[in-house]
Write an enzyme that holds these catalytic residues in place. Structure first.
Site, PDB file in Angstrom:
ATOM      1  N   ASP A 162       0.845  -1.196   0.000  1.00  0.00           N
ATOM      2  CA  ASP A 162       0.000   0.000   0.000  1.00  0.00           C
ATOM      3  C   ASP A 162       0.880   1.245   0.000  1.00  0.00           C
ATOM      4  O   ASP A 162       1.577   1.527   0.965  1.00  0.00           O
ATOM      5  CB  ASP A 162      -0.895  -0.041   1.243  1.00  0.00           C
ATOM      6  CG  ASP A 162      -1.818   1.168   1.325  1.00  0.00           C
ATOM      7  OD1 ASP A 162      -1.799   2.020   0.400  1.00  0.00           O
ATOM      8  OD2 ASP A 162      -2.563   1.253   2.323  1.00  0.00           O
TER       9      ASP A 162
ATOM     10  N   ASP B 219      -5.772   7.461  -5.702  1.00  0.00           N
ATOM     11  CA  ASP B 219      -6.127   8.846  -5.374  1.00  0.00           C
ATOM     12  C   ASP B 219      -7.021   8.888  -4.129  1.00  0.00           C
ATOM     13  O   ASP B 219      -6.745   9.610  -3.157  1.00  0.00           O
ATOM     14  CB  ASP B 219      -6.857   9.440  -6.595  1.00  0.00           C
ATOM     15  CG  ASP B 219      -7.029  10.946  -6.535  1.00  0.00           C
ATOM     16  OD1 ASP B 219      -6.466  11.577  -5.615  1.00  0.00           O
ATOM     17  OD2 ASP B 219      -7.713  11.488  -7.413  1.00  0.00           O
TER      18      ASP B 219
ATOM     19  N   ASN C 262      -6.581  12.923 -10.945  1.00  0.00           N
ATOM     20  CA  ASN C 262      -7.256  13.309 -12.178  1.00  0.00           C
ATOM     21  C   ASN C 262      -7.179  14.834 -12.284  1.00  0.00           C
ATOM     22  O   ASN C 262      -6.812  15.500 -11.320  1.00  0.00           O
ATOM     23  CB  ASN C 262      -8.690  12.762 -12.222  1.00  0.00           C
ATOM     24  CG  ASN C 262      -9.485  13.173 -11.013  1.00  0.00           C
ATOM     25  OD1 ASN C 262      -9.595  14.363 -10.726  1.00  0.00           O
ATOM     26  ND2 ASN C 262     -10.015  12.211 -10.274  1.00  0.00           N
TER      27      ASN C 262
HETATM   28  P1  ADP Z   1      -5.393   5.736 -12.861  1.00  0.00           P
HETATM   29  O1  ADP Z   1      -6.693   6.485 -12.820  1.00  0.00           O
HETATM   30  O2  ADP Z   1      -4.194   6.652 -13.141  1.00  0.00           O
HETATM   31  O3  ADP Z   1      -5.444   4.546 -13.761  1.00  0.00           O
HETATM   32  P2  ADP Z   1      -5.811   4.124 -10.434  1.00  0.00           P
HETATM   33  O4  ADP Z   1      -5.725   4.629  -9.036  1.00  0.00           O
HETATM   34  O5  ADP Z   1      -7.121   3.686 -10.953  1.00  0.00           O
HETATM   35  O6  ADP Z   1      -5.120   5.269 -11.349  1.00  0.00           O
HETATM   36  O7  ADP Z   1      -4.801   2.915 -10.597  1.00  0.00           O
HETATM   37  C1  ADP Z   1      -3.405   3.040 -10.657  1.00  0.00           C
HETATM   38  C2  ADP Z   1      -2.762   1.848  -9.998  1.00  0.00           C
HETATM   39  O8  ADP Z   1      -2.716   2.066  -8.588  1.00  0.00           O
HETATM   40  C3  ADP Z   1      -3.500   0.528 -10.205  1.00  0.00           C
HETATM   41  O9  ADP Z   1      -2.547  -0.441 -10.613  1.00  0.00           O
HETATM   42  C4  ADP Z   1      -4.034   0.193  -8.806  1.00  0.00           C
HETATM   43  O10 ADP Z   1      -4.032  -1.205  -8.561  1.00  0.00           O
HETATM   44  C5  ADP Z   1      -3.024   0.865  -7.924  1.00  0.00           C
HETATM   45  N1  ADP Z   1      -3.434   1.191  -6.547  1.00  0.00           N
HETATM   46  C6  ADP Z   1      -4.664   1.460  -6.076  1.00  0.00           C
HETATM   47  N2  ADP Z   1      -4.609   1.730  -4.741  1.00  0.00           N
HETATM   48  C7  ADP Z   1      -3.302   1.622  -4.389  1.00  0.00           C
HETATM   49  C8  ADP Z   1      -2.577   1.758  -3.165  1.00  0.00           C
HETATM   50  N3  ADP Z   1      -3.182   2.079  -2.005  1.00  0.00           N
HETATM   51  N4  ADP Z   1      -1.222   1.548  -3.181  1.00  0.00           N
HETATM   52  C9  ADP Z   1      -0.587   1.242  -4.318  1.00  0.00           C
HETATM   53  N5  ADP Z   1      -1.209   1.107  -5.510  1.00  0.00           N
HETATM   54  C10 ADP Z   1      -2.549   1.282  -5.543  1.00  0.00           C
END
Ligand code: ADP
Length: 188
Positions: A18, A42, A32
């Site tokens: 995480d 985010d 975004n």
């Molecule tokens: P985007 O809108 O840029 O695609 P997302 O947040 O939907 O961004 O996803 C980007 C990556 O971050 C994905 O691979 C997701 O699995 C990952 N992700 C989501 N939450 C966490 C977290 N707490 N720590 C690390 N990676 C995360």
């Protein structure tokens, strides 16, 4: 947090876990353009960091980016309740099939984030896999782009002493390593 790969004498690590739990100078948010929070990483950053981050994002929107933060650019706020001192918010490209300049914008998002960290004199930075979630960028293609720019960065006299690539799932870290490791360890 589990380390899945180490490159450039430990200055670049690939990890599973995480992002929001990391103790680093700055972590990068896959934001975004609105900068007002969202889903995925985010949402997790704003939940863990508390309202201070959102307040600073609102101020950035009001003063510097009334139309939103363009894709490929980055801005910095404090880390609020996070262990990270700063959050660098960047906007990756939405995947539109690959012929709309997505590769270049993805590289710009990483490079802008690194420049923000350097400008603040920071030494450690942690990235999520920008654009590979809701924005739909193919994970293997993103890995090759990120590996290429990180290699250039670390061979070019880096100011940051440590960059951590953090994947939520072990499967995603594996995809990244499969694509990136040959590029990172090969000759320039
Ligand atoms: P985007 O809108 O840029 O695609 P997302 O947040 O939907 O961004 O996803 C980007 C990556 O971050 C994905 O691979 C997701 O699995 C990952 N992700 C989501 N939450 C966490 C977290 N707490 N720590 C690390 N990676 C995360």
């Amino acid at each position: 947090m589990a380390t899945a790969g180490t490159f450039f004498g430990g200055r670049l690590t690939v990890e599973t876990g995480d992002l929001t739990a990391l103790e680093v100078d700055a972590l990068v948010n896959a934001a975004n353009p609105g900068l007002l929070g969202g889903g995925g990483v985010d949402g997790a950053i704003h939940r863990a960091g508390g309202p201070v981050i959102l307040r600073e994002c609102r101020e950035i929107r009001r003063t510097r980016h009334p139309d939103g933060l363009p894709a490929g650019r980055a801005v910095t706020t404090g880390g609020g309740n996070l262990k990270a001192r700063f959050v660098i918010h960047t906007v990756g490209p939405v995947w539109r099939g690959g012929s709309a300049g997505e590769d270049g914008v993805l590289a710009d998002a990483y490079r802008s984030s690194i420049r923000e960290a350097e400008a603040k004199g920071l030494s450690s930075l942690a990235f999520p896999a920008i654009s590979t979630g809701v924005y739909g960028f193919p994970k293997d293609r993103a890995a090759r782009i990120v590996a290429g720019l990180l290699k250039d960065y670390f061979l070019g006299g880096p100011k940051l002493s440590r960059i951590r690539m953090v994947f939520f799932s072990a499967a995603d870290a594996e995809i990244f390593l499969k694509e990136a490791a040959p590029l990172l360890t090969g000759s320039p």
